[in-house]
Design an enzyme around this catalytic site. Structure first.
Site, PDB file in Angstrom:
ATOM      1  N   ASP A  91       0.852  -1.196   0.000  1.00  0.00           N
ATOM      2  CA  ASP A  91       0.000   0.000   0.000  1.00  0.00           C
ATOM      3  C   ASP A  91       0.886   1.243   0.000  1.00  0.00           C
ATOM      4  O   ASP A  91       1.648   1.481   0.945  1.00  0.00           O
ATOM      5  CB  ASP A  91      -0.882  -0.032   1.259  1.00  0.00           C
ATOM      6  CG  ASP A  91      -2.163   0.766   1.087  1.00  0.00           C
ATOM      7  OD1 ASP A  91      -2.123   1.825   0.424  1.00  0.00           O
ATOM      8  OD2 ASP A  91      -3.197   0.355   1.634  1.00  0.00           O
ATOM      9  N   ASP A 115      -2.835   4.729  -2.602  1.00  0.00           N
ATOM     10  CA  ASP A 115      -3.802   5.458  -1.793  1.00  0.00           C
ATOM     11  C   ASP A 115      -4.133   6.815  -2.424  1.00  0.00           C
ATOM     12  O   ASP A 115      -3.224   7.526  -2.885  1.00  0.00           O
ATOM     13  CB  ASP A 115      -3.169   5.684  -0.397  1.00  0.00           C
ATOM     14  CG  ASP A 115      -4.151   6.212   0.619  1.00  0.00           C
ATOM     15  OD1 ASP A 115      -5.179   5.565   0.842  1.00  0.00           O
ATOM     16  OD2 ASP A 115      -3.876   7.291   1.191  1.00  0.00           O
ATOM     17  N   GLU A 153      -6.585   4.170  -5.955  1.00  0.00           N
ATOM     18  CA  GLU A 153      -7.827   4.446  -5.229  1.00  0.00           C
ATOM     19  C   GLU A 153      -8.321   5.822  -5.659  1.00  0.00           C
ATOM     20  O   GLU A 153      -7.675   6.824  -5.380  1.00  0.00           O
ATOM     21  CB  GLU A 153      -7.558   4.411  -3.719  1.00  0.00           C
ATOM     22  CG  GLU A 153      -8.817   4.521  -2.905  1.00  0.00           C
ATOM     23  CD  GLU A 153      -8.570   5.110  -1.516  1.00  0.00           C
ATOM     24  OE1 GLU A 153      -9.346   4.824  -0.607  1.00  0.00           O
ATOM     25  OE2 GLU A 153      -7.607   5.881  -1.348  1.00  0.00           O
ATOM     26  N   HIS A 178     -11.666  -1.381   4.214  1.00  0.00           N
ATOM     27  CA  HIS A 178     -11.501  -0.891   5.584  1.00  0.00           C
ATOM     28  C   HIS A 178     -12.078   0.507   5.786  1.00  0.00           C
ATOM     29  O   HIS A 178     -12.002   1.043   6.884  1.00  0.00           O
ATOM     30  CB  HIS A 178     -10.009  -0.900   5.933  1.00  0.00           C
ATOM     31  CG  HIS A 178      -9.221   0.030   5.052  1.00  0.00           C
ATOM     32  ND1 HIS A 178      -9.016  -0.223   3.706  1.00  0.00           N
ATOM     33  CD2 HIS A 178      -8.629   1.220   5.303  1.00  0.00           C
ATOM     34  CE1 HIS A 178      -8.326   0.768   3.185  1.00  0.00           C
ATOM     35  NE2 HIS A 178      -8.070   1.662   4.125  1.00  0.00           N
ATOM     36  N   ASP A 179     -12.589   1.123   4.726  1.00  0.00           N
ATOM     37  CA  ASP A 179     -13.152   2.474   4.842  1.00  0.00           C
ATOM     38  C   ASP A 179     -14.675   2.480   4.786  1.00  0.00           C
ATOM     39  O   ASP A 179     -15.297   3.539   4.892  1.00  0.00           O
ATOM     40  CB  ASP A 179     -12.655   3.361   3.690  1.00  0.00           C
ATOM     41  CG  ASP A 179     -11.167   3.660   3.789  1.00  0.00           C
ATOM     42  OD1 ASP A 179     -10.645   3.697   4.920  1.00  0.00           O
ATOM     43  OD2 ASP A 179     -10.539   3.852   2.739  1.00  0.00           O
TER      44      ASP A 179
HETATM   45  O1  TEU Z   1      -9.076   6.669   1.880  1.00  0.00           O
HETATM   46  C1  TEU Z   1      -9.477   7.772   1.132  1.00  0.00           C
HETATM   47  C2  TEU Z   1     -10.814   8.397   1.356  1.00  0.00           C
HETATM   48  O2  TEU Z   1     -11.058   9.455   0.840  1.00  0.00           O
HETATM   49  C3  TEU Z   1     -11.879   7.782   2.176  1.00  0.00           C
HETATM   50  O3  TEU Z   1     -11.958   6.442   2.049  1.00  0.00           O
HETATM   51  C4  TEU Z   1     -11.735   8.122   3.636  1.00  0.00           C
HETATM   52  O4  TEU Z   1     -11.280   7.003   4.352  1.00  0.00           O
HETATM   53  C5  TEU Z   1     -13.011   8.475   4.291  1.00  0.00           C
HETATM   54  O5  TEU Z   1     -13.996   7.565   3.967  1.00  0.00           O
HETATM   55  C6  TEU Z   1     -13.424   9.884   4.007  1.00  0.00           C
HETATM   56  O6  TEU Z   1     -14.699  10.080   4.512  1.00  0.00           O
HETATM   57  C7  TEU Z   1      -7.735   6.352   1.971  1.00  0.00           C
HETATM   58  C8  TEU Z   1      -7.526   5.195   2.925  1.00  0.00           C
HETATM   59  O7  TEU Z   1      -8.110   4.037   2.395  1.00  0.00           O
HETATM   60  C9  TEU Z   1      -8.043   5.577   4.266  1.00  0.00           C
HETATM   61  O8  TEU Z   1      -8.017   4.518   5.184  1.00  0.00           O
HETATM   62  C10 TEU Z   1      -7.216   6.723   4.754  1.00  0.00           C
HETATM   63  O9  TEU Z   1      -7.746   7.233   5.948  1.00  0.00           O
HETATM   64  C11 TEU Z   1      -7.160   7.861   3.726  1.00  0.00           C
HETATM   65  O10 TEU Z   1      -6.932   7.410   2.406  1.00  0.00           O
HETATM   66  C12 TEU Z   1      -6.028   8.791   4.053  1.00  0.00           C
HETATM   67  O11 TEU Z   1      -4.798   8.192   3.782  1.00  0.00           O
END
Ligand code: TEU
Ligand code: CA
Length: 507
Positions: free
Chosen positions: A93, A188, A229, A295-296
């Site tokens: 990642d 990311d 992403e 995970h988000d």
């Molecule tokens: O996530 C990016 C992102 O914009 C969203 O998924 C965020 O987690 C959230 O939902 C906004 O409301 C990536 C990663 O997957 C996430 O875990 C990190 O927190 C984020 O980037 C920052 O690095």
């Protein structure tokens, strides 16, 4: 590289071996066979590098060392070797948009080194740009006397990609990990790197494609699976950044975007879902990174169907959703726990939340006068912690995750791995079968694709197949009743489709 299965691991919550309550690299090593047997070709680990863990590793303070909570570089190399033996590739990642404010580059910047100050984005006059986790995207730094940009938490300072020195340093780092043996990258928030905050541009900045092709040429070229992403992308945007000069594919989340604007509890309809699927599976021809969970996001089956009454119901719901994936062209991403039907953490109380985004939101909602009950309902539906609870391996203490109290509260809903595998309604075993089916039939899935919602049934025509997925709570009579389906989660009588059942036939 378009019919692979990628198993996403959230290392903190996978398996703890030294009993500090936090999952670690040795825990992953222990479970490689479990992942391999499911049918995975790759594992993707969310960040394991040194970090103060304000955002669970997405705030890196040292690109060249593994965080001691997970183990050592030597453990990581052991993991890479173990994976190689099992013919599994490891996806790393890459967090390239921002670093931790504890990182040496930022420390040196605020201590006055101009060279490092140019690594970041500064302003005297903050505009109205907001961070993803709430509040302004600009924070004042006393030592420099200016505000620095952070599109996420204030401890996650944005890098200035317009500075070639920054890009050079990042490419060096990526090549270090390629030399160490990683064979894939997840990038990311890669759509954000070319931001131009003074113009209020964050995603998809004018220089994005230039930076991506430079990055690709300087590092992984076309040798590995790379997945970006990109939260706001449409298929047209994807076409531009994938291909020879860019990435293999991108995650988009349009089919899951019901939680946006974030924390909104409204739902998308089955017909909206089918439109999104058509949009991505037809023209322009892009090979998707297919994902139902990560995970988000809260668990997808909880979103569509709420809590399950029993194992059988959970099995049906889980496999129904997965049927959407195996009928689509693209790589299949599975997020840990999905393969045993893990649901949202409905047992969580307000004190149980850990995620920085959730904690900020809870404070905001308290201040707005909402009752604890209302706040909890929102958290149970949207919080990222719903998907981050420790894996449940068996019925022993802490479900076999750890002998000590886990870093995050356990999820008391649904079955553990041991129970699932022993059941006639095993989600894991059905996933195995479905993965295998997709591998064997991949060439018969084509861009000749159409999804359609007929009442509560999602009808999918894909290449040589036709499928019916019952999203509703009522049984329906299937007119295709003479032939045995090619694949189904049903256990009986093929002429009636019970709630959450799916059938796939030859078209
Ligand atoms: O996530 C990016 C992102 O914009 C969203 O998924 C965020 O987690 C959230 O939902 C906004 O409301 C990536 C990663 O997957 C996430 O875990 C990190 O927190 C984020 O980037 C920052 O690095
Ligand atoms: Ca541990």
């Amino acid at each position: 590289m378009n019919n692979k299965v990628i198993y996403q691991i959230y290392p903190k919550s996978f398996k703890d071996t030294n009993n500090d309550g936090i999952g670690d690299l040795n825990g992953i090593i222990e479970k490689i066979d479990y992942i391999k047997n499911l049918g995975a070709d790759y594992i993707w680990l969310t960040p394991i590098l040194k970090s103060p863990q304000h955002d669970n590793g997405y705030d890196i303070s040292d690109f060249y060392d593994v965080d001691p909570i997970f183990g050592t570089i030597a453990d990581y190399k052991t993991l890479l070797n173990k994976c190689k033996e099992s013919n599994i590739k490891v996806i790393f990642d890459l967090v390239l948009n921002h670093i931790s404010t504890d990182h040496e580059w930022f420390r040196r910047a605020i201590n006055g080194e101009e060279y490092y100050q140019d690594f970041f984005v500064w302003t005297d006059q903050p505009n109205s740009l907001m961070s993803a986790f709430g509040s302004s995207a600009w924070t004042y730094n006393q030592q420099v006397g200016k505000y620095y940009l952070h599109l996420f938490d204030e401890t996650q300072v944005d890098l200035n990609w317009h500075n070639p020195e920054v890009r050079k340093k990042l490419y060096e780092m990526i090549n270090f990990w390629i030399d160490a043996g990683v064979e894939g990258f997840r990038l990311d928030v890669i759509d954000l790197i070319a931001k131009e905050p003074e113009k209020m541009i964050t995603s998809n900045g004018p220089n994005l494609l230039n930076y991506l092709s430079e990055l690709s040429n300087a590092t992984f070229s076309n040798k590995f699976l790379t997945v970006g992403e990109c939260w706001n992308f449409q298929p047209q945007d994807t076409v531009k950044i994938t291909g020879d000069e860019g990435l293999t594919q991108v995650f988009h989340f349009s089919h899951l975007n019901w939680i946006y604007p974030k924390w909104n509890l409204s739902r998308i309809s089955l017909s909206e879902l089918s439109q999104v699927m058509n949009n991505w599976q037809t023209e322009p021809k892009v090979i998707e990174a297919l994902t139902l969970n990560n995970h988000d996001l809260p668990r997808l089956q909880s979103y569509w169907f709420g809590p399950s009454a029993n194992h059988k119901e959970n099995y049906l719901k889980s496999t129904l959703l997965f049927a959407m994936n195996i009928l689509s062209q693209g790589n299949t991403y599975i997020y840990q726990g999905e393969e045993i039907g893990m649901e949202n953490a409905y047992n969580f109380k307000l004190d149980d939340y850990n995620d920085i985004e959730s904690l900020n939101k809870i404070q905001e909602l308290i201040a707005s006068g909402l009752s604890n009950e209302e706040i909890l309902r929102i958290m149970h539906t949207v919080s990222r912690d719903n998907a981050r609870t420790p894996m449940k391996w068996d019925s022993s203490q802490n479900y076999g995750f750890s002998n000590s109290k886990p870093w995050l509260e356990l999820n008391e809903c649904n079955q553990n791995v041991e129970e699932d595998l022993a059941s006639q309604y095993s989600v894991y075993k059905k996933y195995q079968e479905m993965i295998n089916w997709k591998k064997n039939n991949y060439n018969d899935l084509t861009f000749d694709y159409k999804a359609e919602a007929v009442d509560k049934v999602l009808m999918i025509k894909s290449g040589k197949f036709i499928a019916k997925l019952n999203f509703g709570t009522k049984p329906i009579i299937s007119e295709i009743n003479e032939v045995k389906p090619l694949l189904t989660n049903k256990v009986d009588n093929f002429s009636v489709l019970q709630p959450y059942e799916f059938i796939i036939f030859k078209r």
